[in-house]
Design a protein around this motif. Structure first.
Motif, PDB file in Angstrom:
ATOM      1  N   SER A   1       0.866  -1.173   0.000  1.00 36.69           N
ATOM      2  CA  SER A   1       0.000   0.000   0.000  1.00 36.69           C
ATOM      3  C   SER A   1       0.901   1.220   0.000  1.00 36.69           C
ATOM      4  N   LYS A   2       0.300   2.368   0.190  1.00 36.58           N
ATOM      5  CA  LYS A   2       1.091   3.598   0.219  1.00 36.58           C
ATOM      6  C   LYS A   2       1.960   3.682   1.465  1.00 36.58           C
ATOM      7  N   THR A   3       1.638   2.963   2.497  1.00 35.27           N
ATOM      8  CA  THR A   3       2.358   3.094   3.764  1.00 35.27           C
ATOM      9  C   THR A   3       3.120   1.847   4.181  1.00 35.27           C
ATOM     10  N   ARG A   4       3.021   0.756   3.415  1.00 37.41           N
ATOM     11  CA  ARG A   4       3.672  -0.483   3.847  1.00 37.41           C
ATOM     12  C   ARG A   4       4.497  -1.094   2.734  1.00 37.41           C
ATOM     13  N   GLY A   5       5.646  -1.562   3.116  1.00 39.53           N
ATOM     14  CA  GLY A   5       6.522  -2.242   2.174  1.00 39.53           C
ATOM     15  C   GLY A   5       7.682  -2.856   2.915  1.00 39.53           C
ATOM     16  N   SER A   6       8.511  -3.601   2.202  1.00 40.81           N
ATOM     17  CA  SER A   6       9.696  -4.204   2.810  1.00 40.81           C
ATOM     18  C   SER A   6      10.685  -4.547   1.706  1.00 40.81           C
ATOM     19  N   THR A   7      11.901  -4.734   2.098  1.00 43.82           N
ATOM     20  CA  THR A   7      12.929  -5.151   1.150  1.00 43.82           C
ATOM     21  C   THR A   7      13.005  -6.671   1.120  1.00 43.82           C
ATOM     22  N   TYR A   8      13.506  -7.192   0.016  1.00 48.13           N
ATOM     23  CA  TYR A   8      13.598  -8.639  -0.189  1.00 48.13           C
ATOM     24  C   TYR A   8      14.879  -8.895  -0.998  1.00 48.13           C
ATOM     25  N   PRO A   9      15.607  -9.971  -0.712  1.00 46.89           N
ATOM     26  CA  PRO A   9      16.858 -10.215  -1.451  1.00 46.89           C
ATOM     27  C   PRO A   9      16.608 -10.338  -2.947  1.00 46.89           C
ATOM     28  N   ALA A  10      17.480  -9.710  -3.725  1.00 50.42           N
ATOM     29  CA  ALA A  10      17.375  -9.799  -5.184  1.00 50.42           C
ATOM     30  C   ALA A  10      17.707 -11.220  -5.639  1.00 50.42           C
ATOM     31  N   PRO A  11      17.150 -11.653  -6.784  1.00 47.60           N
ATOM     32  CA  PRO A  11      17.402 -13.036  -7.250  1.00 47.60           C
ATOM     33  C   PRO A  11      18.738 -13.184  -7.964  1.00 47.60           C
TER      34      PRO A  11
ATOM     35  N   PRO B   1      30.828 -10.222  -9.625  1.00 44.97           N
ATOM     36  CA  PRO B   1      29.884 -10.434 -10.741  1.00 44.97           C
ATOM     37  C   PRO B   1      28.656 -11.207 -10.254  1.00 44.97           C
ATOM     38  N   LEU B   2      27.477 -10.758 -10.673  1.00 47.01           N
ATOM     39  CA  LEU B   2      26.220 -11.357 -10.231  1.00 47.01           C
ATOM     40  C   LEU B   2      25.510 -12.018 -11.402  1.00 47.01           C
ATOM     41  N   HIS B   3      24.850 -13.153 -11.108  1.00 44.96           N
ATOM     42  CA  HIS B   3      24.126 -13.900 -12.135  1.00 44.96           C
ATOM     43  C   HIS B   3      22.748 -14.280 -11.594  1.00 44.96           C
ATOM     44  N   LEU B   4      21.796 -14.378 -12.489  1.00 44.84           N
ATOM     45  CA  LEU B   4      20.421 -14.677 -12.097  1.00 44.84           C
ATOM     46  C   LEU B   4      20.318 -16.102 -11.561  1.00 44.84           C
ATOM     47  N   CYS B   5      19.641 -16.244 -10.417  1.00 46.44           N
ATOM     48  CA  CYS B   5      19.361 -17.560  -9.841  1.00 46.44           C
ATOM     49  C   CYS B   5      17.933 -17.935 -10.206  1.00 46.44           C
ATOM     50  N   PRO B   6      17.709 -18.887 -11.127  1.00 45.57           N
ATOM     51  CA  PRO B   6      16.341 -19.226 -11.558  1.00 45.57           C
ATOM     52  C   PRO B   6      15.452 -19.684 -10.414  1.00 45.57           C
ATOM     53  N   GLU B   7      15.999 -20.434  -9.447  1.00 50.20           N
ATOM     54  CA  GLU B   7      15.175 -20.931  -8.346  1.00 50.20           C
ATOM     55  C   GLU B   7      14.640 -19.781  -7.492  1.00 50.20           C
ATOM     56  N   ARG B   8      15.476 -18.791  -7.236  1.00 40.71           N
ATOM     57  CA  ARG B   8      15.027 -17.665  -6.416  1.00 40.71           C
ATOM     58  C   ARG B   8      14.032 -16.796  -7.173  1.00 40.71           C
ATOM     59  N   TYR B   9      14.246 -16.642  -8.469  1.00 42.00           N
ATOM     60  CA  TYR B   9      13.292 -15.854  -9.241  1.00 42.00           C
ATOM     61  C   TYR B   9      11.954 -16.595  -9.345  1.00 42.00           C
ATOM     62  N   ARG B  10      12.026 -17.920  -9.400  1.00 41.94           N
ATOM     63  CA  ARG B  10      10.801 -18.717  -9.418  1.00 41.94           C
ATOM     64  C   ARG B  10      10.055 -18.561  -8.085  1.00 41.94           C
ATOM     65  N   LYS B  11      10.789 -18.463  -6.989  1.00 43.09           N
ATOM     66  CA  LYS B  11      10.146 -18.256  -5.700  1.00 43.09           C
ATOM     67  C   LYS B  11       9.463 -16.892  -5.638  1.00 43.09           C
ATOM     68  N   LEU B  12      10.093 -15.880  -6.200  1.00 45.69           N
ATOM     69  CA  LEU B  12       9.467 -14.563  -6.266  1.00 45.69           C
ATOM     70  C   LEU B  12       8.186 -14.618  -7.089  1.00 45.69           C
ATOM     71  N   ASN B  13       8.241 -15.366  -8.188  1.00 45.16           N
ATOM     72  CA  ASN B  13       7.058 -15.516  -9.036  1.00 45.16           C
ATOM     73  C   ASN B  13       5.927 -16.216  -8.266  1.00 45.16           C
ATOM     74  N   GLN B  14       6.272 -17.248  -7.501  1.00 46.56           N
ATOM     75  CA  GLN B  14       5.263 -17.936  -6.684  1.00 46.56           C
ATOM     76  C   GLN B  14       4.708 -17.017  -5.601  1.00 46.56           C
ATOM     77  N   LEU B  15       5.568 -16.176  -5.046  1.00 45.91           N
ATOM     78  CA  LEU B  15       5.133 -15.227  -4.031  1.00 45.91           C
ATOM     79  C   LEU B  15       4.032 -14.326  -4.590  1.00 45.91           C
ATOM     80  N   TRP B  16       4.164 -13.937  -5.841  1.00 44.38           N
ATOM     81  CA  TRP B  16       3.166 -13.077  -6.475  1.00 44.38           C
ATOM     82  C   TRP B  16       1.917 -13.872  -6.858  1.00 44.38           C
ATOM     83  N   GLN B  17       2.103 -15.006  -7.527  1.00 45.54           N
ATOM     84  CA  GLN B  17       0.959 -15.771  -8.021  1.00 45.54           C
ATOM     85  C   GLN B  17       0.127 -16.361  -6.892  1.00 45.54           C
ATOM     86  N   GLN B  18       0.756 -16.678  -5.779  1.00 44.91           N
ATOM     87  CA  GLN B  18       0.022 -17.241  -4.646  1.00 44.91           C
ATOM     88  C   GLN B  18      -0.481 -16.170  -3.678  1.00 44.91           C
ATOM     89  N   HIS B  19      -0.350 -14.896  -4.075  1.00 48.51           N
ATOM     90  CA  HIS B  19      -0.878 -13.770  -3.301  1.00 48.51           C
ATOM     91  C   HIS B  19      -0.303 -13.747  -1.890  1.00 48.51           C
TER      92      HIS B  19
END
Length: 1017
Positions: free
Chosen positions: A948-958, A975-993
């Motif tokens: 919302s306008k008043t609530r949020g939090s930080t989360y580790p980047a994938p 050097p940083l590289h994309l971790c597919p498993e962590r990005y998939r978890k972020l996707n589940q976090l969104w899709q599962q509300h």
């Protein structure tokens, strides 16, 4: 303790007489008179002080003699020193690369040398979807662990000791933490080892062991004994090493001889004292170490006598030890067998008591119905195939019966059990209602009155699955409001004004409760259903429903003008058709207790308020509509997750998801309109059965046909929708022309004719394949809905992930060839088909003048991110805010929902939202995610979750470096590289509300002293 101080002491020890050096040490610690026996005290505080000083003095001796990993002190290199540092850090616990770097000292070039040695001493364990990559010390190097490593802090020493004891116990070894074998001193420092065999060290060790043997508890501590045993072990290892490298005549190191000889005439030699303290109960923790020290004495003795250590030990040491171990094993085995016999005896007694009870109450058991037969159809004597078909059909005249199941649940607050009954006290599930764009096909549309095909904004209701009494929940909610108002920054975690609270058990964010409504047990009357089915065909059903709607509409209009005239109109010629819907079976509606009715209102009002972002109004006619909308949207969201994860429709849902879904379906089914509004009456079929003076609802058979005809009509409409919106027909190789292919070609030809040849011309096999692919999500959602509504068990085929189309059709009473519906109801459907295809909106869409939703709908995922993080940094460097005139790019932020690049925390992009100035991300989340956002701050390399306008939090980047760690704010620069498993978890976090839940939990853990102004982001 500084390394240079130790080095100076080692230099002094190498140049001085060992006895003189130790006397100076004793004087420095003010322990000379204490070990000389010339002073004694009964003062407890003074004794505690002497014990502590003795511990520190012994620790210093361990360090002076044992810490040799310095180039020039012994034959070691800088690489050996670094390897030893790394080994001891990893002996505390497995560590991440960054933790190792912080724990290692730096050289003149500010380098640790970790990269050159880490592969030699440790193995890398890759990270999972959370945490980071860890290094674990190699098994063969664990023998180098020194429990008194001088770079350990006090807490590190305790952790390392506990960790190594657990490891040795897990491996089946003893708990003795032996001193490691150190490298040999350089010639200039070789005299240091004489400290271990001089007379004073033997005297000090004897006095320490003697105090323990006399069991004078105030004169010794376990830490003192542990250090003394370590010093003895160091001395024996040194003597053993010299004896193995030289002849006995050349070895002057005689610690073992002095330990056996000095004090032996009074039975107080060090060796005899060790044998005595071995049996002390107060030193049980050091028992394994004492055993090892005694074994080392025997080994050294054998080396001096030039006999085989193995043979001698087998005679003098190993056999007694083995006999003791054998006795302990035999004792444990005897106890286990005794416990087993005791359990068997108790079970036999219980079984006999149970049999006696059954015999004495035989009449009671004979009269009880078999629980496995409750709720099953009366017509069990039918053939087996017919029985299977009945049990696995959810709707229609052949639907299975709803079994009668008692549901006993425990309240998580008062821990009392209660059966869920319609007339009992309400039990509720914690739930969270939120607006969602997870299923949207394009964003930017406001919430419509009815759910449109693009699903622009939906209302999702999820539950953590925890149950409470309604009264317990009300008391808990009142207590939360009273106790948390005074907490600092409470509004950042929960919004009390909007009814939010945290689940008492799992701390999930909730804002309402869903009442639990039990399924009504139903034994279906198939004979009655067959008779009614001969008269209630689809054409007749449509006529009856249309007449009922028209009659209620005219009654409403007349009632608003003149009630007397309205009654005269209903008694005229149209009365039989108007009331003919009641002739196919009615019954009294289900009655609920007052508490359940109250909770139904609470839940429906919350869904209406959150979904439409409006003030609470339980009398609003849109309250039932929003209840039905959230039920439909939640079912589609769950099916979307199951398909995304390639799981079966039934059997793969978590218990909390299944319990929540059943509760939501039953809650939505209980929403009945009692107003005279035409829209509400049309939407709710059971409401059509209401009469002016009596409240009725359709009987089980009438409901079965209502469900059947509605599903058939909607299925045919959806098939037409798929054909009109499809342009991507797959070319199917021409095979045998089946009945399904011919029916598909015939339907496509009719649709093409009605639309003026605006649909593409394709083969019947391509049409059949496209329709099956497009209609499967709808059938899956319908199966989930009717399963929760009727309680009819699904067929076993739906418990797998393949071959579901035919099983879905059978479960929903549809022909496996869905095109057969158009042939069975040709006369009824043709006028409807012509009307659908001839609609101006359809013609406009077919000419590509409007956006069209295609089926199956596109499954939304988070945007594709580049594998290399430098590509994102490069993209951010080229980004320029369109509203900014300067070249400064402050915080380029990427929306992970749609891929938009935003200029966050900048005054140039401030906009108005609900009359308040907000930043670009907050304004974007309001339209893109219905208030929920997930953003990647590129220059900070962190994900921002917004609720919302008043609530949020930080989360580790994938994004992870080569060591499996994230790099917040790019501090390390790896050097940083994309971790597919962590990005998939972020996707589940969104899709599962679960974004709101994640934010609430993170804010609950973090003690927020200064609130961050999320609206400026």
């Amino acid at each position: 303790m500084y390394d240079k101080d130790i080095l100076m002491l080692q230099i002094a020890a190498s140049k001085m007489d060992p006895n003189h050096f130790l006397m100076l040490i004793l004087l420095r610690f003010e322990l000379f008179d204490y070990f000389n026996g010339s002073c004694s005290s009964k003062d407890q505080d003074e004794l505690i002080q002497w014990n502590r000083l003795t511990e520190e003095m012994l620790y210093l001796l361990i360090v002076i003699v044992g810490e040799r990993y310095v180039p020039g002190i012994s034959q070691v290199t800088r690489e050996d020193v670094t390897m030893r540092e790394v080994v001891h850090l990893l002996c505390i616990e497995p560590m991440a690369h960054s933790s190792l770097v912080k724990g290692l000292p730096e050289n003149e070039s500010h380098e640790t040398g970790l990269e050159t040695v880490i592969s030699k001493v440790a193995t890398f364990k890759k990270p999972g979807v959370s945490g980071h990559g860890l290094y674990e010390v190699k098994k063969e190097l664990q023998v180098e662990f020194n429990p008194f490593y001088y770079h350990y802090s006090r807490s590190q020493h305790s952790k390392a000791e506990e960790s190594q004891k657990k490891r040795r116990t897990h491996e089946g070894n003893d708990k003795a933490l032996r001193p490691p074998l150190p490298p040999a001193f350089c010639p200039a420092f070789s005299n240091i080892v004489r400290l271990l065999c001089c007379d004073i060290i033997v005297h000090i060790l004897r006095r320490v062991l003697q105090r323990a043997a006399e069991e004078r508890a105030t004169h010794w501590t376990e830490a003192m004994i542990q250090r003394a045993l370590h010093v003895i072990g160091q001395a024996l290892l040194e003597e053993k090493s010299q004896l193995e490298d030289s002849t006995v005549e050349e070895v002057t190191f005689d610690f073992s001889l002095k330990a056996r000889r000095i004090g032996s005439e009074h039975g107080k030699s060090m060796f005899l004292l060790l044998a005595k303290i071995k049996a002390l109960p107060s030193l049980e923790a050091q028992k394994d170490m004492v055993k090892w020290v005694l074994q080392m004495f025997e080994i050294v003795k054998c080396l001096r006598e030039k006999s085989s250590p193995t043979a001698s030990m087998s005679v003098e040491t190993t056999k007694p030890e083995e006999s003791v171990q054998d006795k302990e094993k035999a004792e444990r085995k005897r106890k286990a067998e005794a416990a087993k016999l005791h359990r068997q005896k108790i079970m036999a007694q219980m079984s006999a008591m149970q049999k006696n009870f059954i015999e004495s109450n035989k009449m009671l058991y004979d009269n009880m119905p078999d629980s496995g037969m409750q709720g099953e159809p009366v017509t069990i004597a039918d053939s087996c195939p017919m029985e299977q078909r009945e049990l696995c059909v959810a709707i229609g005249p052949q639907r299975g019966s709803t079994p009668a199941e008692r549901e006993l649940l425990t309240c998580i607050l008062c821990q009392e059990e209660q059966e869920v009954v319609a007339q009992g006290s309400a039990m509720v599930l914690t739930a969270c209602v939120q607006r969602s764009t997870v299923l949207t096909q394009w964003s930017g549309t406001s919430y419509p009155r009815f759910m449109l095909p693009d699903l622009a904004v939906g209302t999702h209701t999820g539950s953590c699955g925890h149950v409470m009494h309604a009264t317990c929940w009300q008391k808990y909610f009142e207590a939360v409001q009273n106790t948390t108002r005074n907490r600092l920054h409470t509004e950042l975690i929960i919004d009390l004004e909007n009814g939010e609270y945290l689940c008492p058990l799992c701390k999930s964010l909730c804002n309402t409760v869903v009442p639990l409504i039990p399924l009504e047990s139903l034994t279906f009357n198939y004979e009655n259903a067959e008779i009614i089915g001969q008269h209630l065909t689809m054409p007749r059903w449509i006529q009856i429903i249309s007449a009922r709607i028209k009659g209620l509409k005219s009654f409403t209009q007349d009632n608003e003008g003149n009630s007397a005239e309205g009654e005269t109109g209903l008694c005229g010629q149209g009365q039989p058709d108007f009331r003919s819907i009641l002739s196919y079976g009615v019954q009294e509606p289900r009655k609920f207790s007052d508490s359940i009715a109250q909770m139904l209102v609470v839940c429906a009002t919350t869904v209406h308020r959150v979904g439409l972002q409006t003030a609470p109004n339980e009398l609003c006619p849109r309250v039932p509509l929003m209840a039905w909308n959230t039920c439909a949207f939640t079912i589609q969201a769950i099916d979307n997750v199951l398909q995304e994860e390639e799981k079966s429709l039934f059997g793969s849902l978590q218990n909390r998801q299944l319990a929540g879904l059943k509760a939501i379906v039953q809650f939505s089914a209980s929403q009945r309109l009692k107003s005279s509004q035409t829209v509400g009456l049309v939407l709710s079929i059971p409401s059509l059965y209401q009469e002016e003076a009596v409240d009725l609802q359709p009987s089980a058979v009438s409901s079965a046909y209502n469900h059947l005809h509605i599903l058939h009509l909607v299925t045919m409409a959806h098939i037409t929708q798929i054909l009109l919106s499809s342009t991507d027909f797959n070319l199917v190789a021409g095979g045998e022309e089946t009945e399904e292919v011919r029916a598909a070609a015939e339907l496509h030809s009719a649709v093409s004719q009605h639309t003026g040849r605006l649909v593409p011309d394709v083969s019947g096999s391509s049409v059949a394949e496209r329709v099956k692919r497009g209609i499967e999500p709808f059938l899956r959602c319908a199966a989930l809905f009717f399963n929760c509504l009727t309680g009819v068990h699904p067929p076993e085929e739906l418990l797998s992930t393949s071959g579901q189309m035919e099983a879905l059709c059978n479960y929903l009473a549809l022909p496996s060839n869905v095109f057969q519906l158009f042939q069975e109801h040709r006369d009824t459907v043709n006028p409807l088909l012509q009307r659908w295809c001839g609609s101006p909106a359809v013609t406009k869409a077919l000419k590509d003048k409007t956006q069209t939703v295609r089926y199956p709908r596109r499954r939304n995922r988070l945007i594709d991110l580049p594998e290399d993080y430098s590509a994102l940094l490069n993209q951010a460097s080229h980004f320029q805010c369109p509203k900014s005139t300067d070249d400064e790019r402050k915080h380029p932020t990427l929306c992970l929902f749609c891929g938009a690049m935003l200029c966050s925390q900048s005054t140039c992009c401030v906009s108005q939202l609900d009359g308040e100035d907000v930043g670009a991300c907050t304004a974007h989340a309001a339209t893109c995610g219905a208030g929920v956002g997930m953003f990647l701050r590129i220059r900070e390399c962190e994900v921002i979750l917004m609720a919302s306008k008043t609530r949020g939090s930080t989360y580790p980047a994938p994004y992870l470096d080569d060591y499996g760690e994230t790099d917040p704010h790019l501090g390390r620069g790896n050097p940083l590289h994309l971790c597919p498993e962590r990005y998939r978890k972020l996707n589940q976090l969104w899709q599962q509300h679960c974004i709101l839940e994640e934010i609430a939990r993170s804010l609950e853990v973090v003690n927020v002293m200064f609130a961050f102004e999320w609206q400026t982001l």
